[in-house]
Design a protein around this motif. Structure first.
Motif, PDB file in Angstrom:
ATOM      1  N   THR A   1     -12.863   4.150   1.654  1.00  0.00           N
ATOM      2  CA  THR A   1     -11.703   3.692   2.400  1.00  0.00           C
ATOM      3  C   THR A   1     -10.472   3.830   1.535  1.00  0.00           C
ATOM      4  O   THR A   1     -10.449   3.375   0.394  1.00  0.00           O
ATOM      5  CB  THR A   1     -11.873   2.213   2.813  1.00  0.00           C
ATOM      6  N   ARG A   2      -9.438   4.440   2.083  1.00  0.00           N
ATOM      7  CA  ARG A   2      -8.179   4.633   1.369  1.00  0.00           C
ATOM      8  C   ARG A   2      -7.108   3.788   2.049  1.00  0.00           C
ATOM      9  O   ARG A   2      -7.022   3.754   3.269  1.00  0.00           O
ATOM     10  CB  ARG A   2      -7.790   6.100   1.365  1.00  0.00           C
ATOM     11  N   TYR A   3      -6.305   3.109   1.229  1.00  0.00           N
ATOM     12  CA  TYR A   3      -5.238   2.247   1.735  1.00  0.00           C
ATOM     13  C   TYR A   3      -3.883   2.796   1.307  1.00  0.00           C
ATOM     14  O   TYR A   3      -3.689   3.151   0.149  1.00  0.00           O
ATOM     15  CB  TYR A   3      -5.362   0.828   1.165  1.00  0.00           C
ATOM     16  N   ASP A   4      -2.965   2.822   2.237  1.00  0.00           N
ATOM     17  CA  ASP A   4      -1.559   3.067   1.943  1.00  0.00           C
ATOM     18  C   ASP A   4      -0.822   1.782   2.273  1.00  0.00           C
ATOM     19  O   ASP A   4      -1.090   1.154   3.296  1.00  0.00           O
ATOM     20  CB  ASP A   4      -0.999   4.211   2.795  1.00  0.00           C
TER      21      ASP A   4
ATOM     22  N   PHE B   1       3.137 -18.248  -3.091  1.00  0.00           N
ATOM     23  CA  PHE B   1       2.626 -16.890  -3.109  1.00  0.00           C
ATOM     24  C   PHE B   1       3.518 -16.018  -2.230  1.00  0.00           C
ATOM     25  O   PHE B   1       3.971 -16.438  -1.180  1.00  0.00           O
ATOM     26  CB  PHE B   1       1.192 -16.853  -2.576  1.00  0.00           C
ATOM     27  N   ASN B   2       3.756 -14.813  -2.687  1.00  0.00           N
ATOM     28  CA  ASN B   2       4.560 -13.857  -1.932  1.00  0.00           C
ATOM     29  C   ASN B   2       3.691 -12.664  -1.577  1.00  0.00           C
ATOM     30  O   ASN B   2       2.787 -12.296  -2.332  1.00  0.00           O
ATOM     31  CB  ASN B   2       5.751 -13.370  -2.778  1.00  0.00           C
ATOM     32  N   VAL B   3       3.975 -12.054  -0.441  1.00  0.00           N
ATOM     33  CA  VAL B   3       3.272 -10.847  -0.055  1.00  0.00           C
ATOM     34  C   VAL B   3       3.914  -9.683  -0.787  1.00  0.00           C
ATOM     35  O   VAL B   3       5.122  -9.494  -0.738  1.00  0.00           O
ATOM     36  CB  VAL B   3       3.316 -10.637   1.472  1.00  0.00           C
ATOM     37  N   GLY B   4       3.089  -8.931  -1.496  1.00  0.00           N
ATOM     38  CA  GLY B   4       3.567  -7.759  -2.221  1.00  0.00           C
ATOM     39  C   GLY B   4       2.923  -6.504  -1.671  1.00  0.00           C
ATOM     40  O   GLY B   4       2.029  -6.560  -0.828  1.00  0.00           O
ATOM     41  N   ASN B   5       3.349  -5.371  -2.156  1.00  0.00           N
ATOM     42  CA  ASN B   5       2.821  -4.103  -1.688  1.00  0.00           C
ATOM     43  C   ASN B   5       2.225  -3.353  -2.874  1.00  0.00           C
ATOM     44  O   ASN B   5       2.917  -3.019  -3.822  1.00  0.00           O
ATOM     45  CB  ASN B   5       3.942  -3.279  -1.045  1.00  0.00           C
ATOM     46  N   ALA B   6       0.948  -3.073  -2.779  1.00  0.00           N
ATOM     47  CA  ALA B   6       0.247  -2.345  -3.840  1.00  0.00           C
ATOM     48  C   ALA B   6       0.117  -0.878  -3.468  1.00  0.00           C
ATOM     49  O   ALA B   6      -0.927  -0.280  -3.642  1.00  0.00           O
ATOM     50  CB  ALA B   6      -1.113  -2.962  -4.093  1.00  0.00           C
ATOM     51  N   ALA B   7       1.137  -0.319  -2.918  1.00  0.00           N
ATOM     52  CA  ALA B   7       1.224   1.101  -2.549  1.00  0.00           C
ATOM     53  C   ALA B   7      -0.092   1.717  -2.082  1.00  0.00           C
ATOM     54  O   ALA B   7      -0.308   1.839  -0.891  1.00  0.00           O
ATOM     55  CB  ALA B   7       1.856   1.905  -3.658  1.00  0.00           C
ATOM     56  N   SER B   8      -0.997   2.118  -2.980  1.00  0.00           N
ATOM     57  CA  SER B   8      -2.219   2.760  -2.519  1.00  0.00           C
ATOM     58  C   SER B   8      -3.417   2.323  -3.348  1.00  0.00           C
ATOM     59  O   SER B   8      -3.302   1.983  -4.531  1.00  0.00           O
ATOM     60  CB  SER B   8      -2.077   4.284  -2.554  1.00  0.00           C
ATOM     61  N   ALA B   9      -4.576   2.330  -2.696  1.00  0.00           N
ATOM     62  CA  ALA B   9      -5.834   1.955  -3.342  1.00  0.00           C
ATOM     63  C   ALA B   9      -6.972   2.668  -2.633  1.00  0.00           C
ATOM     64  O   ALA B   9      -6.831   3.129  -1.491  1.00  0.00           O
ATOM     65  CB  ALA B   9      -6.035   0.444  -3.270  1.00  0.00           C
ATOM     66  N   VAL B  10      -8.096   2.744  -3.314  1.00  0.00           N
ATOM     67  CA  VAL B  10      -9.298   3.321  -2.720  1.00  0.00           C
ATOM     68  C   VAL B  10     -10.477   2.420  -3.067  1.00  0.00           C
ATOM     69  O   VAL B  10     -10.567   1.896  -4.174  1.00  0.00           O
ATOM     70  CB  VAL B  10      -9.547   4.782  -3.197  1.00  0.00           C
ATOM     71  N   THR B  11     -11.340   2.197  -2.098  1.00  0.00           N
ATOM     72  CA  THR B  11     -12.581   1.459  -2.326  1.00  0.00           C
ATOM     73  C   THR B  11     -13.713   2.300  -1.765  1.00  0.00           C
ATOM     74  O   THR B  11     -13.580   2.897  -0.687  1.00  0.00           O
ATOM     75  CB  THR B  11     -12.536   0.053  -1.707  1.00  0.00           C
ATOM     76  N   GLN B  12     -14.801   2.358  -2.509  1.00  0.00           N
ATOM     77  CA  GLN B  12     -15.931   3.161  -2.071  1.00  0.00           C
ATOM     78  C   GLN B  12     -17.213   2.558  -2.611  1.00  0.00           C
ATOM     79  O   GLN B  12     -17.187   1.806  -3.585  1.00  0.00           O
ATOM     80  CB  GLN B  12     -15.781   4.601  -2.534  1.00  0.00           C
TER      81      GLN B  12
END
Length: 186
Positions: free
Chosen positions: A17-20, A33-44
């Motif tokens: 799974t790839r996240y943008d 807590f603040n919502v942040g953006n971690a640009a992209s990630a991959v989980t497999q």
């Protein structure tokens, strides 16, 4: 897949799974807590699970998961207390190439259940299960001071109830070996 004329089953799941624009929760260092953006990630990974009705009274089951998670681009992560910023903005820390909180490489469970009839309408069941996980970090900033070592939790259950499973009464024991684990850290 079904095995042994339906007495057993075995399942395999592979995933990638790839996240943008993955949203993450970042502690602000004071009250919230603040919502942040971690640009992209991959989980497999891969997940295996199965069950086997060994005899009329004994059933065995289990599951195993291998997980790999990596932030591909995450330049606005929360730095550790006293850590010099590593991101280009000079304020945050770059988590690119790192894992996420709660990600254990391995996790799974094993279960044994013994069921016997006591009479035409009553039955008894005794079960024991083990839930295990590999090392993980429960902090959003992956603070190594709070790393959680791998562990096993044992649970048990003894019950009596209707054969048709419309009711039962049980004594349930969770975490029988009193394993202490870190569930969250900040």
């Amino acid at each position: 897949m079904s095995l042994f004329d339906g007495a057993a089953e075995f399942n395999i799941a592979l995933f990638n799974t790839r996240y943008d624009n993955l949203q993450v929760s970042i502690f602000d260092g004071t009250l919230g807590f603040n919502v942040g953006n971690a640009a992209s990630a991959v989980t497999q990974g891969i997940e295996l699970d199965g069950r086997w009705q060994v005899t009329e009274t004994l059933m065995l089951a289990g599951a195993l998961a291998l997980l790999d998670f990596e932030f591909e681009d995450y330049e606005n992560g929360q730095c550790l207390a006293g850590q010099a910023p590593t991101a280009a903005d000079g304020i945050n820390c770059d988590y690119s190439g790192m894992t996420n909180q709660y990600v254990a490489d391995w996790a799974g469970n094993l279960l044994a259940v013994w069921r016997v009839p006591i009479s035409d309408t009553l039955g008894m069941a005794i079960s024991l299960d083990a839930i295990f996980t590999d090392d993980y970090n429960p902090a959003q900033n992956l603070d190594p001071a709070v790393d959680q070592e791998g562990y096993v939790k044992w649970n048990g259950r003894i019950g009596i109830g209707a054969i048709d499973e419309t009711w039962d009464v049980a004594l349930v024991g969770k975490n029988l070996t009193d394993e202490t684990v870190i569930t969250y850290a900040s």
